[in-house]
Design an enzyme around this catalytic site. Sequence first.
Site, mmCIF file in Angstrom:
data_model
loop_
_atom_site.group_PDB
_atom_site.id
_atom_site.type_symbol
_atom_site.label_atom_id
_atom_site.label_comp_id
_atom_site.label_asym_id
_atom_site.label_seq_id
_atom_site.Cartn_x
_atom_site.Cartn_y
_atom_site.Cartn_z
ATOM 1 C CB CYS A 121 -0.930 -0.018 1.214
ATOM 2 S SG CYS A 121 -2.140 1.328 1.230
ATOM 3 C CB CYS A 122 3.810 2.255 2.036
ATOM 4 S SG CYS A 122 3.162 2.491 3.709
ATOM 5 C CB CYS A 204 -2.635 7.144 5.626
ATOM 6 S SG CYS A 204 -1.776 7.404 4.057
ATOM 7 C CB CYS A 207 -1.596 3.969 8.730
ATOM 8 S SG CYS A 207 -2.145 2.838 7.439
ATOM 9 C CB CYS A 232 6.028 4.811 4.664
ATOM 10 S SG CYS A 232 6.958 6.284 4.200
#
Length: 251
Positions: A121-122, A204, A207, A232
């Site tokens: 995702c990162c 985010c 997170c 990240c």
Amino acid sequence: MSKDLRALADELNDAFAKADLPARLRLFRDALDGQIVFTTSLGIEDQALTRAIRTQDLDVAIATLDTGRLFPETYDLWAKTEEQYGFRIKPYYPQAEAIQALVADQGINGFYYGLDMRKACCNVRKVEPLGRALAGAQGWVVGLRGDQSDHRSHLRFVEFDEARGLIKASPLLDFTRDDVAAYCEANDVPVNALHEKGFVSIGCAPCTRAIKPGEPERAGRWWWESEDKKECGLHVAADGSLLRAKELAQS
């Protein structure tokens, strides 16, 4: 060219140690012929840097990575910052097809279920857009502080980023959080409203959480993971280590 940039990074690192924040940024700008990009997350450190850059009218591009999962308060601060300093922060967004494929594969919040899924995702939302933001740049300014984590304590003011072929500067590396907060207060720098609610390091929304008394600053980031994995990918080498930490381990 890389050897020249390595030597220049060493020279600038020594010069930064003797200079204040505005002078560090001027030194960095004056030393490089090419483009310099400052990537802001709109956290308190980056807000201090934005103020120092804009009030000196330095030729430094200011960009941000809009992951699509930021807090509403962050977007509010984005607008306020542009209004206060009279410019536009250049946004970089994830590629639509990559986001669609990611969510189709792991679900909308799949990052909670495994480190590999979180890193994926990162990579889509932050690392790939960063590559576009830094394309063609010779210098990169970031808001890292050495006391944010054990990993970051091994960094230097100025590093040669071999993977990206540029010089990376951390003008706030020897600042404490109190130092940054005092600078922002003294200079009427707008900061994220979430800081007053215990959100120290803000990324985010899914997170990030507020930290508890006594917890380290980055405890609120990816809180479900072990402490030694909390990066990240923006400030790490290909093997996942911070660049300076990797160099020290090999020396």
